[in-house]
Enzyme design. Structure first.
Site, mmCIF file in Angstrom:
data_model
loop_
_atom_site.group_PDB
_atom_site.id
_atom_site.type_symbol
_atom_site.label_atom_id
_atom_site.label_comp_id
_atom_site.label_asym_id
_atom_site.label_seq_id
_atom_site.Cartn_x
_atom_site.Cartn_y
_atom_site.Cartn_z
ATOM 1 C CG MET A 23 -1.376 -29.083 -37.899
ATOM 2 S SD MET A 23 -1.094 -30.751 -39.077
ATOM 3 C CE MET A 23 -2.787 -31.308 -39.136
ATOM 4 C CB CYS A 104 0.625 -23.379 -30.024
ATOM 5 S SG CYS A 104 2.092 -21.867 -30.899
#
Length: 332
Positions: A23, A104
């Site tokens: 993250m 992503c």
């Protein structure tokens, strides 16, 4: 500062049976060191690091403490030679897995030709995996989605997986949502596309030789145990960060019933030597404590804990006394 490693692995041990997701701005080395105090078996991921940053930046983007291990480095990139070079560097530094980001969906990542847009370029991903795996002895894994935009059929997913596995990838982490490459923000891409856990289960049935971990919307130990009936591992993201006390139950629940449960106060106190070491090296206290704010989420006094750290950890010259004062507010 290296922690003692377990002398014997628990039954049914798989390195990726439980992992904390990569993250951005969250899973820093300080965060990982804190999470390691809760669990000795959890696989911890770095933030995504681009090959360009590793190769060209003055800052050492591969810096980490071996006491954080097992740690996987997530790479962002699509140039096979650059990825191969970075994988080699990471393996020498002691990372235990190299992970390629194919999940992503942000515009910035797409502009760099990596992330979820690579699902449409399976041959390129396969080449990247092959060249990295030829360079290192540690596993090269791929974190992906179940589809992108209109390329969201199960046949498309299987074709992608087939090409990547033929290139040498033996482990996949699958976010059980498709990604929209335009029209949705990264946050919306984590929430709006519906979860399809069954598609990931089916992938495991159709590729039984692969180690497959599932990611997306998982918050409780019970949910993890349910998923592990169908796949090899579970990856948890924001819940692990915002409620790190969850990690204190992982070793006992998912790896070894003889492992102790680690309470938040114990994990915080185990951080003191590390914090003192980092402060001596010029690190600001709040760069570490910002990852610890959610440690006592369900305890009386949690709000005062957060407030005290937020109001004091940024001050010049402060040390672990700030945490000791904050701990005094808590009733567990």
């Amino acid at each position: 500062m290296n922690q003692q490693k377990p002398t014997k692995k628990p039954p049914h041990f798989y390195r990726g049976r439980f992992s904390v997701a990569p993250m951005l701005d969250w899973t820093t080395r300080h965060c990982r060191y804190f999470h390691r105090q809760f669990s000795q078996y959890a696989l911890l991921y770095t933030e995504m690091v681009t090959t360009g940053a590793i190769i060209h930046a003055k800052y050492d983007h591969l810096d980490f403490d071996l006491a954080e291990n097992p740690v996987a480095l997530q790479l962002g990139g699509s140039d096979p030679e650059q990825l191969q070079h970075c994988a080699k560097l990471a393996a020498k530094r002691g990372y235990q897995e190299i992970n390629l980001n194919v999940g992503c969906p942000s515009d910035r990542v797409q502009n760099g030709m990596f992330g979820a847009c690579l699902m449409a370029k399976a041959d390129l991903v396969a080449q990247c995996v092959q060249q990295m795996q030829e360079e290192v002895d540690i596993p090269v894994t791929v974190k992906t989605r179940i589809g992108i935009d209109e390329l969201d059929s199960y046949a498309f997913l299987c074709d992608f997986v087939q090409k990547v596995t033929l290139a040498g990838c033996q482990e996949l982490i699958v976010h059980a949502r498709k990604a929209w490459l335009s029209g949705l923000s990264p946050k919306e891409n984590r929430e709006i596309p519906p979860l399809d856990y069954e598609r990931v289960y089916q992938l495991k049935r159709d590729f039984p030789q692969l180690l497959i971990s599932i990611n997306g919307g998982i918050k409780t130990i019970e949910e993890m145990q349910q998923h592990l009936r169908y796949v090899d591992g579970v990856m948890v993201g924001r819940e692990a960060y915002q409620n790190p006390s969850l990690l204190g139950y992982i070793d006992q629940a998912l790896f070894d019933p003889q492992s102790p449960i680690v309470r938040p106060r114990e994990a915080v106190q185990k951080m003191f030597p590390y914090i003192e070491q980092q402060l001596a090296q010029g690190v600001h206290l709040n760069h570490i404590t910002r990852h610890m704010l959610g440690a006592f989420q369900h305890c009386k006094g949690a709000r005062q804990w957060r407030r005290h750290l937020s109001e004091n950890a940024h001050k010049t010259g402060v040390g672990i006394e700030v945490l000791e004062q904050a701990l005094a507010f808590l009733e567990e």
